[in-house]
Motif scaffolding. Structure first.
Motif, PDB file in Angstrom:
ATOM      1  N   VAL A  12       0.835  -1.200   0.000  1.00 15.94           N
ATOM      2  CA  VAL A  12       0.000   0.000   0.000  1.00 15.94           C
ATOM      3  C   VAL A  12       0.874   1.256   0.000  1.00 15.94           C
ATOM      4  CG1 VAL A  12      -1.618   1.370   1.383  1.00 15.94           C
ATOM      5  CG2 VAL A  12      -2.013  -1.083   1.048  1.00 15.94           C
ATOM      6  N   VAL A  13       0.567   2.141  -0.942  1.00 15.87           N
ATOM      7  CA  VAL A  13       1.285   3.416  -1.086  1.00 15.87           C
ATOM      8  C   VAL A  13       0.272   4.554  -1.043  1.00 15.87           C
ATOM      9  CG1 VAL A  13       2.650   4.861  -2.658  1.00 15.87           C
ATOM     10  CG2 VAL A  13       3.173   2.415  -2.423  1.00 15.87           C
ATOM     11  N   LYS A  14       0.592   5.610  -0.292  1.00 15.74           N
ATOM     12  CA  LYS A  14      -0.215   6.823  -0.276  1.00 15.74           C
ATOM     13  C   LYS A  14       0.716   8.024  -0.264  1.00 15.74           C
ATOM     14  CE  LYS A  14      -3.966   9.285  -0.128  1.00 15.74           C
ATOM     15  NZ  LYS A  14      -4.941   9.264  -1.252  1.00 15.74           N
ATOM     16  N   GLU A  15       0.512   8.925  -1.231  1.00 15.32           N
ATOM     17  CA  GLU A  15       1.329  10.126  -1.323  1.00 15.32           C
ATOM     18  C   GLU A  15       0.465  11.370  -1.217  1.00 15.32           C
ATOM     19  OE1 GLU A  15       3.632  10.140  -4.905  1.00 15.32           O
ATOM     20  OE2 GLU A  15       5.186   8.813  -4.064  1.00 15.32           O
ATOM     21  N   TYR A  16       1.036  12.409  -0.631  1.00 13.05           N
ATOM     22  CA  TYR A  16       0.424  13.735  -0.597  1.00 13.05           C
ATOM     23  C   TYR A  16       1.426  14.722  -1.182  1.00 13.05           C
ATOM     24  CZ  TYR A  16      -2.763  11.556   2.765  1.00 13.05           C
ATOM     25  OH  TYR A  16      -3.668  10.721   3.374  1.00 13.05           O
ATOM     26  N   ARG A  17       0.924  15.859  -1.582  1.00 13.98           N
ATOM     27  CA  ARG A  17       1.815  16.904  -2.079  1.00 13.98           C
ATOM     28  C   ARG A  17       1.882  18.034  -1.059  1.00 13.98           C
ATOM     29  NH1 ARG A  17       3.492  15.707  -6.988  1.00 13.98           N
ATOM     30  NH2 ARG A  17       4.651  17.663  -7.123  1.00 13.98           N
ATOM     31  N   VAL A  18       3.081  18.442  -0.715  1.00 14.00           N
ATOM     32  CA  VAL A  18       3.324  19.604   0.135  1.00 14.00           C
ATOM     33  C   VAL A  18       4.027  20.632  -0.741  1.00 14.00           C
ATOM     34  CG1 VAL A  18       4.427  20.471   2.216  1.00 14.00           C
ATOM     35  CG2 VAL A  18       3.521  18.138   2.176  1.00 14.00           C
ATOM     36  N   GLY A  19       3.239  21.616  -1.217  1.00 17.43           N
ATOM     37  CA  GLY A  19       3.755  22.512  -2.238  1.00 17.43           C
ATOM     38  C   GLY A  19       3.962  21.727  -3.524  1.00 17.43           C
ATOM     39  N   GLU A  20       5.159  21.769  -4.049  1.00 14.40           N
ATOM     40  CA  GLU A  20       5.486  21.003  -5.258  1.00 14.40           C
ATOM     41  C   GLU A  20       6.131  19.658  -4.937  1.00 14.40           C
ATOM     42  OE1 GLU A  20       4.679  21.941  -8.391  1.00 14.40           O
ATOM     43  OE2 GLU A  20       3.596  23.548  -7.369  1.00 14.40           O
ATOM     44  N   GLN A  21       6.315  19.392  -3.649  1.00 13.38           N
ATOM     45  CA  GLN A  21       7.076  18.210  -3.238  1.00 13.38           C
ATOM     46  C   GLN A  21       6.141  17.055  -2.864  1.00 13.38           C
ATOM     47  OE1 GLN A  21      10.407  18.065  -3.306  1.00 13.38           O
ATOM     48  NE2 GLN A  21      10.497  15.952  -2.584  1.00 13.38           N
ATOM     49  N   PRO A  22       6.255  15.895  -3.505  1.00 14.26           N
ATOM     50  CA  PRO A  22       5.459  14.740  -3.083  1.00 14.26           C
ATOM     51  C   PRO A  22       6.016  14.143  -1.793  1.00 14.26           C
ATOM     52  CG  PRO A  22       6.919  14.111  -4.872  1.00 14.26           C
ATOM     53  CD  PRO A  22       7.098  15.588  -4.670  1.00 14.26           C
ATOM     54  N   VAL A  23       5.112  13.808  -0.870  1.00 11.68           N
ATOM     55  CA  VAL A  23       5.506  13.182   0.397  1.00 11.68           C
ATOM     56  C   VAL A  23       4.804  11.833   0.480  1.00 11.68           C
ATOM     57  CG1 VAL A  23       5.411  13.333   2.908  1.00 11.68           C
ATOM     58  CG2 VAL A  23       5.832  15.396   1.547  1.00 11.68           C
ATOM     59  N   ARG A  24       5.578  10.787   0.650  1.00 10.21           N
ATOM     60  CA  ARG A  24       5.020   9.439   0.704  1.00 10.21           C
ATOM     61  C   ARG A  24       4.662   9.113   2.153  1.00 10.21           C
ATOM     62  NH1 ARG A  24       6.683   4.474  -3.168  1.00 10.21           N
ATOM     63  NH2 ARG A  24       5.882   6.053  -4.598  1.00 10.21           N
ATOM     64  N   ALA A  25       3.363   9.231   2.486  1.00 14.52           N
ATOM     65  CA  ALA A  25       2.907   8.987   3.856  1.00 14.52           C
ATOM     66  C   ALA A  25       2.934   7.510   4.202  1.00 14.52           C
ATOM     67  CB  ALA A  25       1.498   9.550   4.041  1.00 14.52           C
ATOM     68  N   LEU A  26       2.607   6.655   3.247  1.00 16.46           N
ATOM     69  CA  LEU A  26       2.721   5.202   3.403  1.00 16.46           C
ATOM     70  C   LEU A  26       3.539   4.683   2.231  1.00 16.46           C
ATOM     71  CD1 LEU A  26      -0.914   4.187   4.467  1.00 16.46           C
ATOM     72  CD2 LEU A  26       1.072   4.562   5.944  1.00 16.46           C
ATOM     73  N   ASP A  27       4.567   3.910   2.549  1.00 15.84           N
ATOM     74  CA  ASP A  27       5.541   3.504   1.537  1.00 15.84           C
ATOM     75  C   ASP A  27       5.632   1.981   1.479  1.00 15.84           C
ATOM     76  OD1 ASP A  27       7.593   3.357  -0.265  1.00 15.84           O
ATOM     77  OD2 ASP A  27       9.065   4.434   0.938  1.00 15.84           O
ATOM     78  N   SER A  28       4.805   1.388   0.605  1.00 20.50           N
ATOM     79  CA  SER A  28       4.829  -0.061   0.369  1.00 20.50           C
ATOM     80  C   SER A  28       4.553  -0.852   1.651  1.00 20.50           C
ATOM     81  CB  SER A  28       6.175  -0.490  -0.245  1.00 20.50           C
ATOM     82  OG  SER A  28       6.393   0.187  -1.461  1.00 20.50           O
ATOM     83  N   ILE A  29       3.405  -0.571   2.274  1.00 19.92           N
ATOM     84  CA  ILE A  29       3.036  -1.210   3.533  1.00 19.92           C
ATOM     85  C   ILE A  29       2.437  -2.592   3.286  1.00 19.92           C
ATOM     86  CG2 ILE A  29       1.437  -1.108   5.498  1.00 19.92           C
ATOM     87  CD1 ILE A  29       3.657   0.835   5.858  1.00 19.92           C
ATOM     88  N   ASP A  30       2.977  -3.584   3.965  1.00 22.20           N
ATOM     89  CA  ASP A  30       2.410  -4.935   4.020  1.00 22.20           C
ATOM     90  C   ASP A  30       2.037  -5.218   5.466  1.00 22.20           C
ATOM     91  OD1 ASP A  30       2.791  -5.603   1.278  1.00 22.20           O
ATOM     92  OD2 ASP A  30       4.894  -6.056   1.691  1.00 22.20           O
ATOM     93  N   LEU A  31       0.776  -5.559   5.718  1.00 25.93           N
ATOM     94  CA  LEU A  31       0.324  -5.769   7.095  1.00 25.93           C
ATOM     95  C   LEU A  31      -0.879  -6.698   7.090  1.00 25.93           C
ATOM     96  CD1 LEU A  31       0.705  -4.847  10.079  1.00 25.93           C
ATOM     97  CD2 LEU A  31      -0.945  -3.019   9.597  1.00 25.93           C
ATOM     98  N   ARG A  32      -0.878  -7.657   7.998  1.00 20.01           N
ATOM     99  CA  ARG A  32      -1.988  -8.589   8.148  1.00 20.01           C
ATOM    100  C   ARG A  32      -2.489  -8.516   9.588  1.00 20.01           C
ATOM    101  NH1 ARG A  32      -3.628 -13.720   5.649  1.00 20.01           N
ATOM    102  NH2 ARG A  32      -4.696 -15.014   7.206  1.00 20.01           N
ATOM    103  N   LEU A  33      -3.786  -8.261   9.772  1.00 23.74           N
ATOM    104  CA  LEU A  33      -4.399  -8.149  11.090  1.00 23.74           C
ATOM    105  C   LEU A  33      -5.471  -9.217  11.241  1.00 23.74           C
ATOM    106  CD1 LEU A  33      -4.797  -4.262  11.099  1.00 23.74           C
ATOM    107  CD2 LEU A  33      -3.050  -5.571  12.310  1.00 23.74           C
ATOM    108  N   GLU A  34      -5.457  -9.912  12.375  1.00 27.31           N
ATOM    109  CA  GLU A  34      -6.382 -11.012  12.594  1.00 27.31           C
ATOM    110  C   GLU A  34      -7.520 -10.606  13.535  1.00 27.31           C
ATOM    111  OE1 GLU A  34      -6.102 -13.573  10.815  1.00 27.31           O
ATOM    112  OE2 GLU A  34      -3.997 -13.548  10.174  1.00 27.31           O
ATOM    113  N   ALA A  35      -8.603 -11.359  13.479  1.00 29.13           N
ATOM    114  CA  ALA A  35      -9.727 -11.146  14.394  1.00 29.13           C
ATOM    115  C   ALA A  35      -9.278 -11.375  15.831  1.00 29.13           C
ATOM    116  CB  ALA A  35     -10.870 -12.090  14.048  1.00 29.13           C
ATOM    117  N   GLY A  36      -9.778 -10.559  16.739  1.00 22.38           N
ATOM    118  CA  GLY A  36      -9.492 -10.731  18.159  1.00 22.38           C
ATOM    119  C   GLY A  36      -8.178 -10.145  18.623  1.00 22.38           C
ATOM    120  N   GLU A  37      -7.454  -9.457  17.749  1.00 19.27           N
ATOM    121  CA  GLU A  37      -6.187  -8.841  18.125  1.00 19.27           C
ATOM    122  C   GLU A  37      -6.392  -7.394  18.564  1.00 19.27           C
ATOM    123  OE1 GLU A  37      -2.575 -10.864  15.584  1.00 19.27           O
ATOM    124  OE2 GLU A  37      -3.566  -9.110  14.732  1.00 19.27           O
TER     125      GLU A  37
END
Length: 237
Positions: A12-37
């Motif tokens: 998962v990737v999410k980018e925002y722009r701050v002025g002309e500069q792209p900022v990668r808020a999430l950078d290739s996230i891999d995550l698995r969450l189970e029930a009851g955690e």
């Protein structure tokens, strides 16, 4: 056949722009969450914690990658289906409670039911049941101004549960509470996870991780550590 994860994020990737500069808020996230955690997400300001929480709750879309909830792709839902997902599959607990000041405690708990088309009278028994579960049965008719911070947060937890969602997302739920009151809220959330819900909590409070099953550390939009813990669960919510 292997059961799908409660939530699974892949690249998962999410980018925002701050002025002309792209900022990668999430950078290739891999995550698995189970029930009851009960999972804590920690990291410094700007590490991507809030962005991750928004992705999990379908409050925002990734620029790329996959987000699957119980096997179903949610990363590219349109606005109507996002809203439906948030109403029925996710409960939100916020730092500032977000209670309506003119409503009583039980009416605040019932609000998601009202927004879903259920009448106030029909929603009342379940709202009262949940207030009892969080230890506030005697405060059902009190308005937020008559409640302490901890009591308001308990109302907020009850409200998050009223649609019976499998996922609870908590954004700094102890941020405005003293340490003793905060501990009682963490015990309550741990009990919610213990009853089968998945609870994901963003926090700056390192002590909060004592109540969690798992701690995910973010830094610069990447997962730096993902550790299992021995949760301290003293309350059966």
């Amino acid at each position: 056949m292997t059961q799908p994860a409660m939530l699974e994020l892949t690249d998962v990737v999410k980018e925002y722009r701050v002025g002309e500069q792209p900022v990668r808020a999430l950078d290739s996230i891999d995550l698995r969450l189970e029930a009851g955690e009960f999972t804590a997400v920690i990291g410094p300001s700007g590490s991507g914690k809030s962005t991750l929480l928004h992705m999990l709750g379908a409050l925002d879309r990734p620029d790329s990658g996959s987000i699957r909830f119980q096997g179903d792709e949610i990363g590219d839902l349109d606005e109507e289906r996002q809203s439906e997902f948030r109403r029925h599959r996710v409960g939100f607990v916020f730092q500032f409670f977000n209670l309506l000041p003119t409503l009583t405690a039980w009416e605040n708990v019932a609000v998601p039911k009202l927004l879903d088309g259920t009448g106030l009278r029909k929603a009342r028994p379940r709202a009262l049941e949940l207030l009892d579960r969080v230890g506030l049965a005697s405060r059902a008719e009190h308005r937020p101004a008559e409640l302490s911070g901890g009591q308001m947060q308990r109302v907020a937890v009850a409200r998050a549960l009223i649609m019976d969602p499998p996922l609870i997302l908590a954004d700094e739920p102890t941020g405005n509470l003293d340490s003793k009151t905060g501990a009682s809220i963490l015990e309550l959330l741990a009990g919610v996870a213990g009853s089968g819900n998945s609870v994901v909590m963003v926090t700056h409070d390192r002590g909060a991780v004592d109540y969690c099953d798992r701690v995910v550390t973010l830094g610069d939009g990447r997962i730096g550590a993902d550790e299992r813990t021995t949760a301290r669960r003293t309350v059966d919510a």
